[in-house]
Design an enzyme around this catalytic site. Structure first.
Site, PDB file in Angstrom:
ATOM      1  CB  SER A 186      -0.898  -0.080   1.092  1.00  0.00           C
ATOM      2  OG  SER A 186      -0.312   0.228   2.475  1.00  0.00           O
ATOM      3  CG  HIS A 187       2.251   3.432   2.170  1.00  0.00           C
ATOM      4  ND1 HIS A 187       1.252   2.826   2.681  1.00  0.00           N
ATOM      5  CD2 HIS A 187       1.775   4.604   2.305  1.00  0.00           C
ATOM      6  CE1 HIS A 187       0.116   3.366   3.198  1.00  0.00           C
ATOM      7  NE2 HIS A 187       0.416   4.734   2.951  1.00  0.00           N
ATOM      8  CD  GLU A 196      -3.759  -2.697   2.838  1.00  0.00           C
ATOM      9  OE1 GLU A 196      -4.461  -3.714   2.108  1.00  0.00           O
ATOM     10  OE2 GLU A 196      -2.458  -3.149   2.949  1.00  0.00           O
TER      11      GLU A 196
HETATM   12  P1  NDP Z   1      -0.966  -2.706   9.345  1.00  0.00           P
HETATM   13  O1  NDP Z   1      -2.252  -2.977   9.939  1.00  0.00           O
HETATM   14  O2  NDP Z   1      -0.776  -3.715   8.077  1.00  0.00           O
HETATM   15  O3  NDP Z   1       0.148  -2.941  10.334  1.00  0.00           O
HETATM   16  C1  NDP Z   1       0.157  -2.346  11.431  1.00  0.00           C
HETATM   17  C2  NDP Z   1       1.321  -2.768  12.294  1.00  0.00           C
HETATM   18  O4  NDP Z   1       1.149  -3.800  13.089  1.00  0.00           O
HETATM   19  C3  NDP Z   1       2.566  -3.144  11.478  1.00  0.00           C
HETATM   20  O5  NDP Z   1       3.812  -2.600  12.023  1.00  0.00           O
HETATM   21  C4  NDP Z   1       2.581  -4.771  11.606  1.00  0.00           C
HETATM   22  O6  NDP Z   1       3.917  -5.205  11.339  1.00  0.00           O
HETATM   23  C5  NDP Z   1       2.094  -5.064  12.983  1.00  0.00           C
HETATM   24  N1  NDP Z   1       1.211  -6.213  13.035  1.00  0.00           N
HETATM   25  C6  NDP Z   1       0.509  -6.571  11.920  1.00  0.00           C
HETATM   26  N2  NDP Z   1      -0.113  -7.793  12.373  1.00  0.00           N
HETATM   27  C7  NDP Z   1       0.582  -8.311  13.406  1.00  0.00           C
HETATM   28  C8  NDP Z   1       0.642  -9.113  14.221  1.00  0.00           C
HETATM   29  N3  NDP Z   1      -0.384 -10.215  14.116  1.00  0.00           N
HETATM   30  N4  NDP Z   1       1.302  -9.194  15.520  1.00  0.00           N
HETATM   31  C9  NDP Z   1       2.233  -8.176  15.760  1.00  0.00           C
HETATM   32  N5  NDP Z   1       2.239  -7.183  14.768  1.00  0.00           N
HETATM   33  C10 NDP Z   1       1.605  -7.269  13.803  1.00  0.00           C
HETATM   34  O7  NDP Z   1      -0.916  -1.468   9.098  1.00  0.00           O
HETATM   35  P2  NDP Z   1      -1.870  -0.183   8.367  1.00  0.00           P
HETATM   36  O8  NDP Z   1      -2.558  -0.687   7.031  1.00  0.00           O
HETATM   37  O9  NDP Z   1      -2.565   0.380   9.487  1.00  0.00           O
HETATM   38  O10 NDP Z   1      -1.081   1.128   7.995  1.00  0.00           O
HETATM   39  C11 NDP Z   1      -0.046   0.673   6.864  1.00  0.00           C
HETATM   40  C12 NDP Z   1       0.725   1.837   6.532  1.00  0.00           C
HETATM   41  O11 NDP Z   1       0.221   2.838   5.882  1.00  0.00           O
HETATM   42  C13 NDP Z   1       1.803   2.375   7.781  1.00  0.00           C
HETATM   43  O12 NDP Z   1       2.896   2.329   7.376  1.00  0.00           O
HETATM   44  C14 NDP Z   1       1.318   3.707   7.697  1.00  0.00           C
HETATM   45  O13 NDP Z   1       2.616   4.799   8.064  1.00  0.00           O
HETATM   46  C15 NDP Z   1       0.890   4.041   6.540  1.00  0.00           C
HETATM   47  N6  NDP Z   1      -0.084   5.179   6.357  1.00  0.00           N
HETATM   48  C16 NDP Z   1       0.298   6.367   5.889  1.00  0.00           C
HETATM   49  C17 NDP Z   1      -0.447   7.441   5.914  1.00  0.00           C
HETATM   50  C18 NDP Z   1      -0.045   8.922   5.436  1.00  0.00           C
HETATM   51  O14 NDP Z   1      -0.775   9.764   5.674  1.00  0.00           O
HETATM   52  N7  NDP Z   1       1.235   8.988   5.049  1.00  0.00           N
HETATM   53  C19 NDP Z   1      -1.774   7.378   6.396  1.00  0.00           C
HETATM   54  C20 NDP Z   1      -1.995   5.981   6.987  1.00  0.00           C
HETATM   55  C21 NDP Z   1      -1.457   5.090   6.871  1.00  0.00           C
HETATM   56  P3  NDP Z   1       4.197  -5.942   9.776  1.00  0.00           P
HETATM   57  O15 NDP Z   1       4.519  -4.719   8.997  1.00  0.00           O
HETATM   58  O16 NDP Z   1       5.488  -6.646  10.131  1.00  0.00           O
HETATM   59  O17 NDP Z   1       3.133  -6.704   9.546  1.00  0.00           O
HETATM   60  O1  PYC Z   2      -2.996   4.856   3.097  1.00  0.00           O
HETATM   61  O2  PYC Z   2      -4.298   6.043   4.366  1.00  0.00           O
HETATM   62  C1  PYC Z   2      -3.319   6.020   3.564  1.00  0.00           C
HETATM   63  C2  PYC Z   2      -2.566   7.015   3.136  1.00  0.00           C
HETATM   64  C3  PYC Z   2      -3.099   8.449   3.070  1.00  0.00           C
HETATM   65  C4  PYC Z   2      -2.206   9.001   2.925  1.00  0.00           C
HETATM   66  C5  PYC Z   2      -1.191   8.353   2.383  1.00  0.00           C
HETATM   67  N1  PYC Z   2      -1.147   7.292   2.886  1.00  0.00           N
END
Ligand code: NDP
Ligand code: PYC
Length: 344
Positions: A47-48, A189
């Site tokens: 997703s990134h 996602e």
């Molecule tokens: P996920 O739900 O995929 O993962 C969240 C965290 O939980 C990760 O560190 C992951 O590690 C960990 N994790 C997942 N499953 C387990 C488990 N079973 N046990 C222990 N740890 C676990 O992340 P999101 O979908 O919420 O976010 C994805 C990305 O989106 C992030 O990197 C975030 O920075 C980015 N994002 C950026 C935004 C922006 O504005 N720039 C906005 C929103 C999100 P692992 O990776 O090893 O699975």
């Molecule tokens: O995945 O929610 C997201 C997001 C917003 C801006 C960058 N990533």
């Protein structure tokens, strides 16, 4: 249609950097963006990863990011607060500029903060906290986004997907790092589900009338939900306050109002905190890094995995075997490289 292709990490970085250079982005920004996007693919964070290129190009073409921006340390950067003006460019080179100053201040003060202003943001935050752990510091990073998430109990987009990341250094092992959206899932996602024609899991989103939906299109037109109900809602609000209001930059509703669409990337600020664990623990019994290991062992002793373990496993595989991209992904990269901004 050709077959899947394998890229070395270096080759993918070069390809992504060349795409941004072709799109008129200066070398400082193209290098930093290519590093974070390539790291996303390397660590199987789809997703990134390269999926983000199209949105970034569209944002450049729409004139909503400054492709020639060179970030600068702000004059008010004194003591424990370091401020970087991204000058309307992408956040990634601004972070890279501020990182060494943040580290130096955290070492001398025990704690320091890096504030990024006026930055277009599309990336994951784990790379930033991981960079702190690599130099022995613990860190927290957070930023607003644009209004796409309903507060718990509400039904309209107001908060951002507001990512929150934490890193803790470990000697001789990958750091403890978590990084998540404060919505149930990142918006990327939802878009990936839409492209794949797959329904969303229950509980991720509501439609424009506030009804629960598993249809990605309806979710994009409606609102996403916070993780953990009122708990995620409160953390997302805290991020709006600390990394928006407090640092004098935009909140998610303000970022959306300024941009006018969710199809481009928003401009706002970011807050990164760095801690020197030894400075906090000085005079107290035990070495904080050793005590942390006891905790991690107890977690894993129950059969649980640490956050980022999946990522580090994926990274090791990419370093060994290269990064596999589908034929469709490679065609898209080729098109971006050939056509530049005319591709979007
Ligand atoms: P996920 O739900 O995929 O993962 C969240 C965290 O939980 C990760 O560190 C992951 O590690 C960990 N994790 C997942 N499953 C387990 C488990 N079973 N046990 C222990 N740890 C676990 O992340 P999101 O979908 O919420 O976010 C994805 C990305 O989106 C992030 O990197 C975030 O920075 C980015 N994002 C950026 C935004 C922006 O504005 N720039 C906005 C929103 C999100 P692992 O990776 O090893 O699975
Ligand atoms: O995945 O929610 C997201 C997001 C917003 C801006 C960058 N990533």
């Amino acid at each position: 249609m050709t077959d899947d292709a394998i890229f070395t990490i270096g080759a993918l970085h070069e390809r992504v950097e060349a795409i941004f250079r072709k799109a008129g982005v200066n070398a400082t920004q193209a290098g930093a963006i290519a590093r974070v996007i390539t790291a996303g693919e390397r660590d199987a964070c789809k997703s990134h990863g390269i999926y983000r290129i199209e949105g970034a190009l569209r944002t450049i073409k729409a004139g909503k990011v400054e492709p020639g921006a060179v970030p600068e340390l702000e004059p008010g950067s004194a003591g424990a607060i370091v401020k970087v003006d991204a000058k309307g460019g992408f956040a990634n080179p601004a972070f890279e500029l501020g990182l060494p100053v943040l580290a130096e201040r955290a070492r001398s003060c025990g704690i320091a903060a890096l504030v990024l202003h006026d930055a277009v943001h599309f990336s994951a935050l784990w790379a930033e906290v991981e960079a702190l752990t690599e130099i022995g510091l613990a860190g927290i990073a957070m930023c607003p986004s644009y209004a796409t998430v309903a507060p718990a109990g509400g039904s309209k987009p107001l908060l951002g997907t507001n990512p929150f990341a934490f890193g803790w250094p470990r000697e001789g092992r990958p750091p403890y790092v978590f990084d998540f959206a404060t919505s149930v899932a990142a918006r990327g996602e939802i878009e990936l589900h839409r492209r794949a024609g797959k329904p969303l899991p229950e509980g991720w989103a509501i439609d424009a009338e506030g009804r629960p939906t598993t249809d990605p299109q309806a979710a994009l037109a409606g609102a996403m939900l916070t993780f953990g109900g009122h708990k995620g809602s409160a953390i997302a609000t805290m991020i709006e306050l600390l990394a928006g209001v407090m640092i004098g930059d935009l909140t998610s509703p303000e970022a959306l109002a300024q941009l006018g669409t969710t199809t481009l990337y928003p401009a706002h600020g970011e807050l990164i905190l760095a801690f020197a664990p030894q400075a906090f623990a000085a005079g107290r019994p035990g070495n904080p890094l050793m005590r942390a290991e006891t905790l991690f062992e107890a977690i894993m002793g129950q059969g649980a995995r640490l956050p980022s373990q999946r990522r580090f496993t994926a990274r090791a595989a990419s370093e060994r075997d290269g990064i596999r991209l589908s034929a469709m992904e490679v065609e898209q990269l080729d098109r971006f490289l050939k056509l530049g901004l005319d591709a979007v």
